[in-house]
Every structure is written in structure tokens, then in C-alpha cells.
Motif scaffolding. Sequence first.
Motif, short mmCIF file in Angstrom:
data_model
loop_
_atom_site.label_atom_id
_atom_site.label_comp_id
_atom_site.label_asym_id
_atom_site.label_seq_id
_atom_site.Cartn_x
_atom_site.Cartn_y
_atom_site.Cartn_z
N LEU A 267 -1.38 3.83 13.43
CA LEU A 267 -1.80 3.82 12.03
C LEU A 267 -0.58 3.77 11.11
N THR A 268 0.44 4.53 11.45
CA THR A 268 1.66 4.52 10.64
C THR A 268 2.27 3.12 10.61
N LEU A 269 2.29 2.45 11.75
CA LEU A 269 2.80 1.06 11.79
C LEU A 269 1.96 0.15 10.89
N TYR B 247 2.92 0.78 7.28
CA TYR B 247 4.18 0.09 6.98
C TYR B 247 3.96 -1.40 6.80
N LYS B 248 3.10 -1.98 7.63
CA LYS B 248 2.79 -3.41 7.53
C LYS B 248 2.17 -3.72 6.17
N HIS B 249 1.19 -2.91 5.73
CA HIS B 249 0.54 -3.15 4.44
C HIS B 249 1.52 -2.95 3.27
N LYS C 140 11.50 -2.30 7.60
CA LYS C 140 12.59 -1.47 8.12
C LYS C 140 12.04 -0.18 8.73
N SER C 141 11.16 0.50 8.02
CA SER C 141 10.57 1.74 8.55
C SER C 141 9.72 1.45 9.77
N GLY C 142 8.99 0.33 9.72
CA GLY C 142 8.17 -0.05 10.86
C GLY C 142 9.00 -0.29 12.11
#
Length: 172
Positions: A138-140, A143-145, A150-152
Motif C-alpha cells: 500500500l505504501t508503494l 508513493y506511485k499516486h 525516490k521514496s518508492g
Amino acid sequence: LLNAASKAGELDEALIIYDKIVHEFSGDRSEPVFENILLTACHKAKRLDKMFEIFEKMPQPNMITYSIMAGAYADAGEASKAFSVARSLQDMGMSHFSLYIKLAYTLLDQNKIEKAEQVLQLWKEDINETNKYHIHLLTLHIYKHKKDWKSGMRLWGNIRQKNLQYSDIGIK
């Protein structure tokens, strides 16, 4: 019969059957089995007003009750109400990661990234071995949205470094 009417989204028929069951059933009523089926009928019929009315009259809502409510609100695009139900569950010490998954991805589909992040924070309070992989996934997606590549990539590197099973987080 109640379950069949519910699955078909036939709310009027489900209400009639429910009334007959309640008046004739003398067994244990501590679990809201019949009410939860009725809430599902309301969800299918897209009658959230009736769903809330039934919920308000329920003496003992349970985890299933709240899951039905949150799912119905999320499906209807009522993110704040769905989030409120999820928060109520958390406050009562009841939570289930599938509820968070449904709510968070519905919010992301509606481009409500901040709300999805709030759901993620709620979920992290309830972290365990079963749901940590889903939290990473979910975190990925968040980050995508946000287009925060970079964080992803940093999170992806941490996932790979810990040698997590990619199939467990939906990555092939």
C-alpha cells in the motif's frame, strides 16, 4: 431466504423476510447475524440511508457489521464516513486488515491520497506479521499516486534487502 434476497439486492423482500424472522425466532440474538445480512442487502441496493437506520437500531454491532458499513461507504465514494467507521473499529480495539486494504485502495482510486495515508497510519498501529507485507505494498501504491519515485525506490530497496517474499506483497 434472507441471504438470497440480500445477495440479489432485493431490499424490500429482505426487509419483509427479516421482520418475519425477528418475530418468530426465539434463539440466541447476541450476534447480529440477521442484521448483518440486511446491511448487505442495503449495500447491494445502494441504500446507505436505510443501512445507517438499521445500524443505529442494532444492540450489538460486531466486526462484520463495521466491515459491511465501511465497505458500503467506500464503494459509494463516501470516504469520510468509511474512514470514520474504520476509526471507530480502531478505537474499540477491533480491526481487520482487509477493511483497511479496501478503504485505502478505494481512496487512492478516488485520488484522495491524504485520506489513504491516514488509513495507512491507522493500519500501522495494528501492525503484525500478517499485514506488514500489505502495508509495504500500500505504501508503494501511495508513493506511485504521489509520483514520489525516490521514496518508492528506497522502500523497494528495503523490501529487497530484507529478502521479503515478493509474491506475499503482490509483486511478481
